[in-house]
Design a protein around this motif. Structure first.
Motif: not given
Ligand code: ZN
Length: 107
Positions: A47-56, A65-73
């Motif tokens: 979910y996280y990768t899909l949603i954040m990836g789309t937004r990103y 270069g502001e990418w927070v991955d799912s574990a960091e979140k």
């Protein structure tokens, strides 16, 4: 409200969590479940990768270069919860100290 959530309940909270709109009262049980349940953890990652990836890709974040991955979140949320609890505890301690001072003054 029970402290433990089942998988269905947890999965309903993925979107609010990712959007930072999840109420803090659900956060503890949510994080705990993800820690213990491999299925939900994997689902959350997707979910996280899909949603954040789309937004990103839609925003200029990619350039910055502001990418927070799912574990960091998740870690960030855990830190937030700890801070939140410490603050609340701090208020209780101050309350107790004030009460004790009053008792000493008036005895
Ligand atoms: Zn689960």
């Amino acid at each position: 409200m029970r402290d433990d959530m089942d998988c269905k309940e947890v999965q309903k909270l993925f979107i609010p969590f990712i959007n930072d709109t999840l109420e803090v009262k659900y956060l503890d049980a949510f994080l705990q479940h993800l820690e213990e349940c491999q299925d939900c953890r994997e689902e959350y990652d997707i979910y996280y990768t899909l949603i954040m990836g789309t937004r990103y890709l839609e925003t200029d974040a990619a350039k910055a270069g502001e990418w927070v991955d799912s574990a960091e979140k998740l870690n960030g949320a855990q830190d937030y919860l700890t801070t939140y609890r410490l603050r609340r505890l701090g208020k209780i301690v101050i309350g107790v100290v004030i009460c004790l001072s009053c008792m000493i003054l008036f005895v």
